[in-house]
Enzyme design. Sequence first.
Site, PDB file in Angstrom:
ATOM      1  N   ASP A   1       0.819  -1.328   0.059  1.00 60.17           N
ATOM      2  CA  ASP A   1      -0.353  -0.210   0.127  1.00 60.17           C
ATOM      3  C   ASP A   1       0.942   0.765   0.145  1.00 60.17           C
ATOM      4  O   ASP A   1       0.621   1.571  -1.106  1.00 60.17           O
ATOM      5  CB  ASP A   1      -0.856   0.103   1.150  1.00 60.17           C
ATOM      6  CG  ASP A   1      -2.344  -0.457   1.043  1.00 60.17           C
ATOM      7  OD1 ASP A   1      -1.323  -1.990   0.713  1.00 60.17           O
ATOM      8  OD2 ASP A   1      -2.668  -0.846   1.834  1.00 60.17           O
TER       9      ASP A   1
ATOM     10  N   ARG B   1      -0.784   5.063  16.899  1.00 59.72           N
ATOM     11  CA  ARG B   1      -0.960   5.848  16.013  1.00 59.72           C
ATOM     12  C   ARG B   1      -0.113   7.888  16.528  1.00 59.72           C
ATOM     13  O   ARG B   1       0.414   8.711  15.978  1.00 59.72           O
ATOM     14  CB  ARG B   1      -2.488   5.736  15.762  1.00 59.72           C
ATOM     15  CG  ARG B   1      -2.737   3.903  14.867  1.00 59.72           C
ATOM     16  CD  ARG B   1      -1.352   3.791  13.986  1.00 59.72           C
ATOM     17  NE  ARG B   1      -2.102   2.777  12.928  1.00 59.72           N
ATOM     18  CZ  ARG B   1      -0.587   1.638  12.995  1.00 59.72           C
ATOM     19  NH1 ARG B   1      -0.357   2.030  13.690  1.00 59.72           N
ATOM     20  NH2 ARG B   1      -1.420   0.803  12.341  1.00 59.72           N
TER      21      ARG B   1
ATOM     22  N   ASP C   1      -7.940   4.371  11.793  1.00 66.00           N
ATOM     23  CA  ASP C   1      -6.391   5.029  11.856  1.00 66.00           C
ATOM     24  C   ASP C   1      -6.857   5.964  11.011  1.00 66.00           C
ATOM     25  O   ASP C   1      -5.384   7.151  11.794  1.00 66.00           O
ATOM     26  CB  ASP C   1      -5.467   3.576  11.390  1.00 66.00           C
ATOM     27  CG  ASP C   1      -5.265   2.939  11.924  1.00 66.00           C
ATOM     28  OD1 ASP C   1      -5.316   3.279  13.278  1.00 66.00           O
ATOM     29  OD2 ASP C   1      -4.663   1.700  11.241  1.00 66.00           O
TER      30      ASP C   1
END
Length: 402
Positions: A15, A95, A124
């Site tokens: 990705d 995160r 996220d």
Amino acid sequence: MKPRKIVLAYSGGLDTSVILRWLKETYQCPVVAYCADIGQKEDWEAIKQKGLATGAEEVIIRDLKEEFVADFVFTALKANVIYEGGYLLGTSLARPLIAREQIAVAKEVGADAVAHGATGKGNDQVRFELTYMALAPEISIIAPWRQWPFKGREDLINYAQRHGIPVPVTKEKPYSMDANLFHISYEGGILEDPWTEPPEDMFQMTVSPEKAPDSPEYLEIDFENGIPVAINGEGLSPARLLARVNEIAGRHGIGRIDMVENRFVGIKSRGVYETPGGTLLHLAHRALEHLTMDREVMHLRDSLVPRLAELIYYGFWYSPEMETLRAFVEETQKGITGCVRLKLYKGSAWVVGRRAPRSLYLPELATFEADTLYNQKDAEGFIRLQGLRLKVQAMVRRRQTL
């Protein structure tokens, strides 16, 4: 407005590799690939070379393991936060740190935009972008999964092959993973059926409880003001301590959770988690609090735990309300100092001993034998006062039925 330079949160996977090339093509500007080492086991040199080959102007790798454990994992531990009764928030805690450092990198390299690889259906994207907004409100945010024409993995593979981006030829796992020093999460694919049992070969941090040692192991954890500082008498840095307790708990098959949780965007999602060390630290920390924390302070703090867990899960680490609650939690941890002994066996752990220099447990008060601190006759008036309103309610009801 067209960005001058972009910093991408980069992992080296399919990705973010496609995102890296797509950003360069779409915005025609330099892209810096930024990687956060929070304990996932990666070949960082290979990731760096892949990023450069894919078109990154620079690949910056930051070692954030100690920071992650000391400032995020242990902060959550001090509050005993668990989301919806099971999830210890391993990804949620990582995160805001990743995003915070990404903003720092953007300032260092003179970038005016940041990008991430989170999809438009998960949590996220919110965690990254709320952190960006809180720390750098002026910066532009690019979320390719909400912008580009690609629909799924096949489109990404085709794009990668057209642009000479290496695509692993290994067999695709039938689920997705996210790892750091605190946990590994598994979701998607075969796990989307909540009736399907996870395959045993999926787990990486824990052995199957059936294959764990046939003899129990004892473990002692020392705390200072709510922070774990030593394992079996050996003082360790936060990251080394967590790694050590991960290994110990993992070999006993401790720390697996399988749950269906509520995502912030409104979707129910099934997640399977391994958090071996975190499971033991939570158990020990709570046991020490039982010994050393005032009852009313504990009950007040516990009433706030669901809210704290939500704030972390939803991505509001840098919000004013989180800052306020964290200050309260820090105050509650003064004096949470001592040692807890755990017994580990076949996937389970339980507390078998605890001691503290400022213990509120007084044997002379707790005893069933005669004591001089507590007069049992005092309980009579106490009970009468507690029951007064109940008697009044009963008397009123009785009159109404006459």
